[in-house]
Every structure is written in structure tokens, then in C-alpha cells.
Design an enzyme around this catalytic site. Structure first.
Site, PDB file in Angstrom:
ATOM      1  N   TYR A   1       0.838  -1.205   0.000  1.00  0.00           N
ATOM      2  CA  TYR A   1       0.000   0.000   0.000  1.00  0.00           C
ATOM      3  C   TYR A   1       0.874   1.257   0.000  1.00  0.00           C
ATOM      4  CZ  TYR A   1      -3.466   3.375   1.673  1.00  0.00           C
ATOM      5  OH  TYR A   1      -4.286   4.465   1.813  1.00  0.00           O
TER       6      TYR A   1
ATOM      7  N   ARG B   1       1.219  -5.954  18.010  1.00  0.00           N
ATOM      8  CA  ARG B   1       0.876  -6.288  16.626  1.00  0.00           C
ATOM      9  C   ARG B   1       2.166  -6.363  15.807  1.00  0.00           C
ATOM     10  NH1 ARG B   1      -3.217  -2.235  13.641  1.00  0.00           N
ATOM     11  NH2 ARG B   1      -1.297  -1.078  13.306  1.00  0.00           N
TER      12      ARG B   1
END
Ligand code: UD2
Length: 310
Positions: A142, A269
Site C-alpha cells: 500500500y 501487533r
């Protein structure tokens, strides 16, 4: 009164932009493939073309009579961009080139294009605040595609005389942001869970911070950028220059909602960056504006707007 094309105009940020353009008396055409866009996000009259930004004949027709284009359509899920590399790149980069080419070739000559890049172009650069003149090191497909869009904007300007302005939003939040995916923006997830009395999971110790921008501020950057677009392809951050820690964010949301939800911590994460803070200086210089909404004020507006949260 002008006619603007907004790609991705039924998405989170796009729909707020459409509202604001309509409120200013402009006419609006929207191209949206309804992948995450929803028709009921926009109440006012629009000329809606359902389809993809990769569909060149559709985009060629869509730009024929416009005065300017806001190009926001993208597969905004960073996780998906890594899993479906080619497909998402076809939209995020290919769709942008399709828009630039359509505008370059239109009969009436080029019109300005304001397009969304992303703070994801910075990746894990550690020298803060992150500034447009500093290095870029995207860590995701992205981010790489968004950086490539900026390079193509230079081509659009120098080769084809298309004026552009690219914006690199940091963490934008506000009504209509979808909280449903694990990759949704943290504020939409926390607000949704607090409202429903569900536990809030902080990844890691919660000391990581972000530069949160209220969506109405982001819309002012988009509108101002339309006046500032140029063939030199300027690019500026959409940021506040201030940061908030995730733990602090969770606590504010619980306080503002009076929610019985409890906070717990999970493992960090994978790939989470510890800190993110943009420099607002260049935007202030080029656009004359800064993102002003204090986090707590923006959160209050988001929480009061529960009914609008579609
Ligand atoms: C945003 C993008 C990400 C990438 C990155 C580039 C989104 C949603 N994410 O990530 O894909 O482009 O920017 O800088 O646009 N968190 C929790 N609990 C939750 C959800 C999130 O603790 O339930 C934490 C998360 O671990 C992170 C912080 O909140 O530390 C912000 O998460 P985010 O996904 O909203 O945004 P970010 O900046 O990590």
C-alpha cells in the site's frame, strides 16, 4: 459553482468531502465501486457512476466536463495490499494512473487533480516529526503504491501539464469510519467497543503513539489543495504535529462514553511502529491551514454522532 469528480466518494473520507462540496454549492460526480463505499453515506444529490477507477472508458467519460478531480478511491486495507499484492496495486497505483491519464487527455485540457497519498510512504523512518523533504521507506505494498502515485504525479505535471496536489494523511478518524475489520482504525474500534460495553484490547503496552487527525480537518486540506495544485506536483502531510498514546486514547474514550468496558493488553501487533508524528509545517506554508481539532473534541464529535456512524 463547479463540477467536481470525487473517486471513492462513498467511502469514509470521500463521503465527508462530498457533503462539504455540496454544502459549498458545487455539483458533484462520484465514481465508487461500492467495495467499501455505501450509497447511504451521502444524502445530497450526486451524479453517481458505479464502477472502478481502473475502468479507463468510465474514467474518461467521468472527467469530460469537470472542473477538478479529488481522487480518493483505493483499497485502503494495508493488510490486504500485502495479501493481494497485484490486485490491490492495480487499483491503488493503476487506478491513479488511469485518473491522471484521463485528465491529461481530456478535450478541454487538464484540470487539477488532488489525490490521497498516505503517511504509509514513511514506513518506519525514526526521525520525527516526519517531514515531506525527509526520506521515505514504505514497508507495505500500500505504501509503495502511494509513493509511486506521487512519482506519477510528477510525470503528470512535467510531461502532461496536469496540476496535482498529493496529501499524506496520518491517522484520520471520525464518523462513518468502519470499525468492523481488525485492521480498522484504532479509534473506530475502541469507540465501537466502548459503546457496546465490550472489552478493549490494546496491542502491547499502549505506549505507542499516533498523530490523530479529525476528518473535518482532513476535508479542509483537500479543499485547499484544489486551489494549490500545480505542475510541480506538491505533496504535504495531513497531520496535527501532536501525538497521543494508545493507552491514553483508550482511557479518554472510556471516560467520554462512561462505558463499563475494561482495557486489557494483548501481544504487540506484528510490524507495529512505536511512534508516528507528522510535521505540519509544509502544509501550513503551502495551504495556509493546520489540523486544529484537539483529540478530545474530535472524539466527542465522533461519539455524539453515533447515529451517523454508517
Ligand atoms: C495505519 C494503518 C496501517 C499502516 C500504518 C502506516 C489503518 C487502520 N492502519 O496503522 O495499515 O498504513 O498506518 O503508518 O489505517 N491498536 C490497538 N488495539 C486495536 C487496534 C489498534 O492497540 O484494537 C493499536 C495498534 O497496534 C497501533 C495503534 O493502535 O499501535 C494504531 O493502530 P491503527 O491500525 O489505527 O493505525 P496504524 O498507524 O498502526
Amino acid at each position: 459553482m463547479s463540477l467536481y469528480l470525487v473517486t471513492g466518494g462513498l467511502g469514509f473520507i470521500g463521503s465527508h468531502l462530498v457533503d462539504s462540496l455540496l454544502a459549498a454549492g458545487h455539483r458533484v460526480r462520484v465514481v465508487d465501486d461500492l467495495s467499501t463505499g455505501r450509497r447511504d453515506r451521502v444524502a445530497g444529490p450526486i451524479d453517481l457512476l458505479i464502477g472502478s477507477v481502473t475502468d479507463a472508458p468510465l474514467i474518461n467519460a467521468a472527467v469530460a466536463d469537470i472542473d477538478g478531480c479529488f481522487h480518493l478511491a483505493a483499497v485502503a486495507s494495508v493488510a490486504r495490499s500485502n495479501e493481494e499484492w497485484r490486485e490491490t496495486s492495480a487499483v491503488n497505483l493503476g487506478g491513479t494512473v488511469t485518473v491522471f491519464e484521463a485528465v491529461a487527455r481530456r478535450q478541454g485540457g487538464p484540470v487539477p487533480v488532488v489525490y490521497m497519498s498516505s503517511a504509509a510512504v514513511y514506513g518506519d523512518i525514526e526521525a520525527l516529526p516526519l517531514s515531506e523533504s525527509g526520506p521515505t521507506r514504505p514497508l507495505t505494498a500500500y505504501g509503495a503504491d502511494k509513493l509511486a502515485c506521487e512519482l506519477h504525479a510528477h510525470v503528470a505535471g512535467t510531461v502532461h501539464r496536469v496540476p496535482t496536489f498529493g496529501l499524506r494523511p496520518f491517522n484520520v478518524y471520525g464518523p462513518r469510519q468502519d470499525p468492523q475489520s481488525p485492521y480498522s482504525g484504532v479509534i473506530s474500534i475502541f469507540a465501537d467497543r466502548a459503546r457496546r460495553g465490550l472489552d478493549i484490547a490494546i496491542h502491547g503496552d499502549g505506549h505507542q503513539n499516533r498523530d490523530f487527525v479529525y476528518v473535518a480537518d482532513a476535508i479542509r486540506f483537500l479543499s485547499s489543495a484544489m486551489q494549490a495544485a500545480g505542475v510541480s506536483a506538491p505533496v504535504a502531510n495531513i497531520c496535527t504535529g501532536r501525538t497521543s498514546r494508545i493507552r491514553e486514547l483508550a482511557e479518554i474514550i472510556l471516560r467520554l462514553t462512561g462505558s463499563p468496558s475494561t482495557i486489557h493488553h494483548t501481544s504487540p501487533r506484528t510490524g507495529d511502529i512505536p511512534r508516528s508524528q507528522g510535521s505540519p509545517a509544509l502544509a501550513l506554508q503551502l495551504l495556509g491551514i493546520r489540523a486544529e481539532t484537539a483529540l478530545e473534541d474530535g472524539l466527542l464529535r465522533l461519539l455524539q454522532d453515533a447515529g451517523e456512524n454508517i
